[in-house]
Design an enzyme around this catalytic site. Structure first.
Site, mmCIF file in Angstrom:
data_model
loop_
_atom_site.group_PDB
_atom_site.id
_atom_site.type_symbol
_atom_site.label_atom_id
_atom_site.label_comp_id
_atom_site.label_asym_id
_atom_site.label_seq_id
_atom_site.Cartn_x
_atom_site.Cartn_y
_atom_site.Cartn_z
ATOM 1 N N LYS A 13 -121.457 56.640 39.283
ATOM 2 C CA LYS A 13 -122.106 57.696 40.212
ATOM 3 C C LYS A 13 -120.932 58.264 41.223
ATOM 4 C CE LYS A 13 -124.519 54.360 41.988
ATOM 5 N NZ LYS A 13 -124.196 53.263 41.071
ATOM 6 N N ARG A 88 -131.727 53.346 47.056
ATOM 7 C CA ARG A 88 -131.713 52.506 45.918
ATOM 8 C C ARG A 88 -133.191 51.632 46.288
ATOM 9 N NH1 ARG A 88 -125.581 51.428 46.569
ATOM 10 N NH2 ARG A 88 -125.071 50.330 44.944
ATOM 11 N N ARG A 127 -112.342 48.230 37.995
ATOM 12 C CA ARG A 127 -112.170 49.000 38.942
ATOM 13 C C ARG A 127 -111.156 48.911 39.965
ATOM 14 N NH1 ARG A 127 -117.700 51.537 41.603
ATOM 15 N NH2 ARG A 127 -118.147 48.983 42.147
ATOM 16 N N ARG A 160 -112.488 45.287 44.504
ATOM 17 C CA ARG A 160 -113.509 44.833 45.386
ATOM 18 C C ARG A 160 -114.082 43.371 45.411
ATOM 19 N NH1 ARG A 160 -117.533 49.877 45.307
ATOM 20 N NH2 ARG A 160 -118.915 48.273 45.579
ATOM 21 N N ARG A 171 -125.685 41.785 41.007
ATOM 22 C CA ARG A 171 -125.957 43.278 41.684
ATOM 23 C C ARG A 171 -126.750 43.931 40.399
ATOM 24 N NH1 ARG A 171 -120.441 45.714 42.924
ATOM 25 N NH2 ARG A 171 -121.745 47.604 43.566
#
Ligand code: ADP
Ligand code: AMP
Length: 214
Positions: A13, A88, A127, A160, A171
């Protein structure tokens, strides 16, 4: 042009939202980035959000709804914006619709970036995010020129905390329970568009440009 990016954490996204923002000259509004900036600056909002984020949970609706409703009223949003990571939950989507209706506006597109769960953990563990400017990379699919150094600002790159595999699994569960119902919500609103998020970054963007128009 007012756009919502939907999709699982790690679907791409943010990657696509930045490209949309650049091409169509509209602001990129990422609630995750806003929370991370607040944590970095030690604000009260940051302190409240951090505990939820570290656990892979959603920050409560009341901490995010007014923030976005105020942001989209700002001058730079006059020609549209791309929302990344918001809404969300169904109550967030309803609150957004309500805030827009008060301004006589409505959302134009909700773009769902579709990536199966199997690919997500791999995406997230690769990531890397810049501690200074928040730019994101992937060690395999979107590498920096120099290892561990941000191409845009020279800052250091980190994994992260919430991208570690255990938190990512949590998540994903939260995504399926609380966020996926938005696909039906925006289908019913007649604005849902689907793109395959498993193809290369530039090809995903090509599909999005076909939807939005050149
Ligand atoms: P989100 O904003 O949905 O959480 P990101 O845009 O940060 O996801 O993307 C998650 C990770 O996957 C990043 O490291 C990014 O560079 C990488 N990525 C994004 N899109 C693709 C793609 N189409 N193919 C491979 N890797 C991708
Ligand atoms: P993101 O950068 O979009 O992956 O968001 C990182 C984390 O910030 C999420 O896992 C949530 O804890 C929190 N967050 C971001 N946006 C929202 C939102 N709209 N509602 C609730 N929590 C959010």
């Amino acid at each position: 042009m007012k756009i919502i990016m939907l999709g699982a954490p790690g679907a791409g996204k943010g990657t696509q939202a930045k490209k949309i923002a650049e091409k169509y000259a509209i602001p990129h509004i990422s609630t995750g980035d806003i929370f991370r900036a607040n944590i970095k600056n030690g604000t009260e909002l940051g302190q409240k959000a951090k505990g939820y984020m570290d656990q892979g949970l959603l920050v409560p609706d009341e901490l995010v709804v007014d923030l976005v409703a105020d942001r989209v009223k700002q001058d730079d949003c006059k020609n549209g914006y791309v929302l990344d990571g918001f809404p969300r939950t169904i109550p967030q989507a309803e609150a957004l619709d309500h805030a827009l209706a008060e301004m006589g506006e409505k959302m134009d597109y909700a773009i769902n970036v579709e990536v199966p769960d199997e690919n997500i953990v791999n995406r997230m563990s690769g990531r890397r995010a810049c501690v200074d400017c928040g730019a994101t990379y992937h060690i395999v699919y979107a590498p920096t020129k120099e290892d561990g150094v941000c191409d845009k600002c020279g800052g250091s790159l980190i994994l992260r905390d919430d991208d570690k595999p255990e938190t990512v699994k949590k998540r994903l569960g939260v995504y399926h329970d609380q966020t996926q119902p938005l696909i039906d919500y925006y289908t019913n609103a007649g604005i849902l568009k689907e793109v395959d998020g498993t193809i290369e970054i530039e090809d995903v963007f090509g599909e999005i440009v076909k939807i939005l128009g050149a």
